[in-house]
Scaffold this motif. Structure first.
Motif, short mmCIF file in Angstrom:
data_model
loop_
_atom_site.label_atom_id
_atom_site.label_comp_id
_atom_site.label_asym_id
_atom_site.label_seq_id
_atom_site.Cartn_x
_atom_site.Cartn_y
_atom_site.Cartn_z
N LYS A 51 66.68 24.13 -1.40
CA LYS A 51 65.42 24.25 -0.67
C LYS A 51 65.54 25.37 0.37
N GLY A 52 64.63 26.35 0.26
CA GLY A 52 64.63 27.47 1.19
C GLY A 52 65.37 28.70 0.69
N GLN A 53 66.06 28.59 -0.44
CA GLN A 53 66.74 29.75 -1.01
C GLN A 53 65.72 30.56 -1.82
N VAL A 54 65.60 31.84 -1.51
CA VAL A 54 64.60 32.68 -2.17
C VAL A 54 65.15 34.09 -2.38
N THR A 55 64.55 34.78 -3.33
CA THR A 55 64.82 36.19 -3.54
C THR A 55 63.62 36.80 -4.24
N THR A 56 63.68 38.10 -4.44
CA THR A 56 62.63 38.82 -5.16
C THR A 56 63.28 39.77 -6.16
N ALA A 57 62.49 40.21 -7.11
CA ALA A 57 62.99 41.18 -8.08
C ALA A 57 63.42 42.47 -7.37
#
Length: 173
Positions: A51-57
């Motif tokens: 929960k809360g771990q994110v990234t983008t391309a």
């Protein structure tokens, strides 16, 4: 880790290199900021859901460029179609290897919440193309979209002309 995604091994390596998994993740996040990865936040060293771990391309592209610049020989490992250790063979899930002309890495992934993901690279002559696909619904779509993006990249590098690749010419759809 590079061929078969060994998440448990990623955790063990993180603990060895960082002293603890949490300390390693802190180092990951510092490095991400240094690389300009402004929309990524890591909470574990293996990429499994948290929960809360994110990234983008875009951030994964920045990371991949820096990784390839610093460790250009890493593709000898990432391009392995299989790896055998103690009589157990693991297969690379990057279906572009041995199929898409010039494909030589980097990493696939799957997370139920986001789908099938890949950071792919291919090289033809002196041109390297990186493509990042996040959230494909199936492995087949992941491959198709990656091929499409890489074809566009090679076409742009070739002055807008379609490029013959190992006996075939891909259509630009």
């Amino acid at each position: 880790i590079s061929v078969a995604s060994a998440n448990d091994a990623a955790q063990a390596v993180a603990e060895h290199l960082g002293g603890s998994g949490a300390d390693f993740v802190n180092r990951m996040n510092r490095k991400a900021r240094e690389l300009g990865m402004t929309r990524s936040r890591f909470l574990n060293p293996h990429g499994l859901p948290a929960k809360g771990q994110v990234t983008t391309a875009r951030d994964m592209l920045k990371l991949s460029r820096a990784y390839l610049d610093r460790f250009p020989n890493c593709l000898a490992i990432h391009s392995m179609q299989e790896y055998t250790f103690h009589d157990k063979t693991q297969h690379n899930r990057n279906r572009l290897l041995g199929h898409y002309p010039g494909a030589d890495g980097i990493k696939t992934g799957f997370v139920r919440a986001s789908g099938y993901n890949i950071i792919a690279t291919a090289k033809r002559e002196d041109v390297r193309v990186l493509a990042v696909i996040l959230g494909a619904r199936t492995p087949k779509i992941r491959v198709k979209e990656t091929e499409r993006l890489q074809d566009v990249g090679f076409e742009k590098a070739n002055g807008g002309r379609k490029q013959a690749a190992a006996g075939r010419i891909k259509r630009a759809d």
